[in-house]
Design a protein around this motif. Structure first.
Motif, PDB file in Angstrom:
ATOM      1  N   ALA A 109       0.835  -1.211   0.000  1.00 55.59           N
ATOM      2  CA  ALA A 109       0.000   0.000   0.000  1.00 55.59           C
ATOM      3  C   ALA A 109       0.866   1.255   0.000  1.00 55.59           C
ATOM      4  CB  ALA A 109      -0.917  -0.013   1.218  1.00 55.59           C
ATOM      5  N   LEU A 110       1.963   1.222   0.764  1.00 56.89           N
ATOM      6  CA  LEU A 110       2.874   2.369   0.792  1.00 56.89           C
ATOM      7  C   LEU A 110       3.462   2.623  -0.592  1.00 56.89           C
ATOM      8  CD1 LEU A 110       4.457   4.545   2.288  1.00 56.89           C
ATOM      9  CD2 LEU A 110       6.153   2.787   2.902  1.00 56.89           C
ATOM     10  N   ASN A 111       3.874   1.559  -1.263  1.00 58.30           N
ATOM     11  CA  ASN A 111       4.416   1.718  -2.620  1.00 58.30           C
ATOM     12  C   ASN A 111       3.347   2.222  -3.585  1.00 58.30           C
ATOM     13  OD1 ASN A 111       7.148   1.388  -2.774  1.00 58.30           O
ATOM     14  ND2 ASN A 111       7.095  -0.794  -3.166  1.00 58.30           N
ATOM     15  N   ILE A 163       1.398   6.749  -6.951  1.00 56.92           N
ATOM     16  CA  ILE A 163       0.329   7.695  -7.273  1.00 56.92           C
ATOM     17  C   ILE A 163       0.848   9.129  -7.153  1.00 56.92           C
ATOM     18  CG2 ILE A 163      -1.884   8.621  -6.496  1.00 56.92           C
ATOM     19  CD1 ILE A 163      -2.687   5.768  -5.758  1.00 56.92           C
ATOM     20  N   ILE A 164       1.614   9.387  -6.096  1.00 52.56           N
ATOM     21  CA  ILE A 164       2.198  10.718  -5.924  1.00 52.56           C
ATOM     22  C   ILE A 164       3.125  11.047  -7.097  1.00 52.56           C
ATOM     23  CG2 ILE A 164       3.794  12.095  -4.514  1.00 52.56           C
ATOM     24  CD1 ILE A 164       2.693  10.632  -2.060  1.00 52.56           C
ATOM     25  N   THR A 184       9.168  13.307  -8.614  1.00 50.28           N
ATOM     26  CA  THR A 184       8.826  12.062  -9.316  1.00 50.28           C
ATOM     27  C   THR A 184       9.966  11.058  -9.222  1.00 50.28           C
ATOM     28  OG1 THR A 184       7.428  13.271 -10.884  1.00 50.28           O
ATOM     29  CG2 THR A 184       8.159  11.069 -11.534  1.00 50.28           C
ATOM     30  N   MET A 185      11.176  11.531  -9.461  1.00 56.03           N
ATOM     31  CA  MET A 185      12.336  10.642  -9.431  1.00 56.03           C
ATOM     32  C   MET A 185      12.633  10.144  -8.020  1.00 56.03           C
ATOM     33  SD  MET A 185      14.904  12.283 -12.297  1.00 56.03           S
ATOM     34  CE  MET A 185      14.784  13.982 -11.747  1.00 56.03           C
ATOM     35  N   LEU A 231      -0.070   2.535 -13.525  1.00 53.98           N
ATOM     36  CA  LEU A 231      -1.352   1.843 -13.671  1.00 53.98           C
ATOM     37  C   LEU A 231      -1.178   0.339 -13.528  1.00 53.98           C
ATOM     38  CD1 LEU A 231      -4.379   2.025 -14.344  1.00 53.98           C
ATOM     39  CD2 LEU A 231      -3.762   1.890 -16.765  1.00 53.98           C
ATOM     40  N   VAL A 232      -0.117  -0.198 -14.086  1.00 55.05           N
ATOM     41  CA  VAL A 232       0.145  -1.635 -13.962  1.00 55.05           C
ATOM     42  C   VAL A 232       0.269  -2.020 -12.490  1.00 55.05           C
ATOM     43  CG1 VAL A 232       1.843  -3.451 -14.397  1.00 55.05           C
ATOM     44  CG2 VAL A 232       1.195  -1.899 -16.228  1.00 55.05           C
TER      45      VAL A 232
END
Length: 257
Positions: free
Chosen positions: A63-65, A70-71, A98-99, A245-246
């Motif tokens: 869930a954390l990942n 999503i962020i 993002t990175m 999404l995957v």
């Protein structure tokens, strides 16, 4: 030499070439992951009752990942929007987030992999079964030390109880009949888990390398050809959104069901 349709849209598709290319590539990716998910469904449905592992993965880490990815998708889109609005500094700021999210995801996944490769089920010659994480600093050639418990049977190993009191287990090497870790060769569940999440990790690494290249070494194009540069950011963002999404399908499939 002027390469056509790097910025302007094609009349037949309404897309510039790079965007058309990435959509075609993502279509092939859908078929790839679709085949893997189909394999999972068929193997699970065909498995005998009580033989398909459950509760092997920590849903909290999964869930954390999920939240992290999503962020990263949100910051990726915000970065591209700021670039289109002419704020290059904000683009670089949000893309750096993002990175960082991507590297954090890989770190958590590496921790999960490490745990699985050091988690063993040991069958003794007298028929008893021990299950737990190997303590490398205490294990010798004559003694195996686990931080685990004694399952009543192999069925309990397939579906371990949610709350288990673990303790140090010391086993003489000469008393071991066989031992197996929770790696990809363990069973169909483990094989599919490592195949699909490993492939996803490769996509994460590939995506972040492309995003970093555009963000850093290739950022000079922002001044010489800003429209084409923005298109590159958009195309990389499409791939990144697909990768995220995957994971939204992988997480419930392996961690929750």
């Amino acid at each position: 030499m002027n390469i056509p349709y790097t910025v302007e849209r094609r009349e037949d598709t309404g897309l510039y070439n790079a965007k058309l290319g990435v959509w075609l590539f993502l279509a092939s990716e859908v078929m790839l992951f679709g085949a893997l998910f189909s394999s999972y469904i068929l193997l699970r449905v065909g498995a005998d009752a009580g033989t398909w592992p459950r509760h092997w993965l920590d849903y909290k880490l999964g869930a954390l990942n999920t939240v992290i990815l999503i962020i990263s998708s949100v910051t990726n889109v915000i970065a591209w929007a700021n670039l289109k609005l002419g704020s290059f500094s904000k683009y670089r700021f949000y893309q750096s987030i993002t990175m960082v999210c991507a590297v954090t995801f890989l770190g958590i996944k590496s921790y999960e992999y490490y745990g699985k490769f050091h988690h063993y089920t040991v069958t003794l010659k007298d028929g008893r079964i021990a299950d737990g994480h190997i303590q490398l600093q205490e294990t010798t050639k004559d003694k195996l030390v686990l931080d685990g418990y004694w399952p009543a049977s192999q069925a309990v190993v397939m579906d371990p109880p949610s709350k288990v009191e673990e303790s140090k287990i010391e086993i003489e090497t000469k008393d071991i009949a066989e031992k197996h870790n929770y790696g990809p060769s363990r069973n169909n569940f483990a094989g599919l888990y490592f195949t699909m999440t490993g492939l996803h990790v490769l996509h994460i690494i590939g995506g972040i390398l492309v995003i970093f290249a555009i963000w850093g070494p290739l950022s000079g194009m922002h001044k010489t050809d800003p429209d084409r540069y923005a298109n590159r950011v958009e195309v990389a963002g499409l791939f990144w959104s697909f990768v995220d999404l995957v994971w939204l399908f992988i997480f419930p499939t392996f961690y929750l069901l």
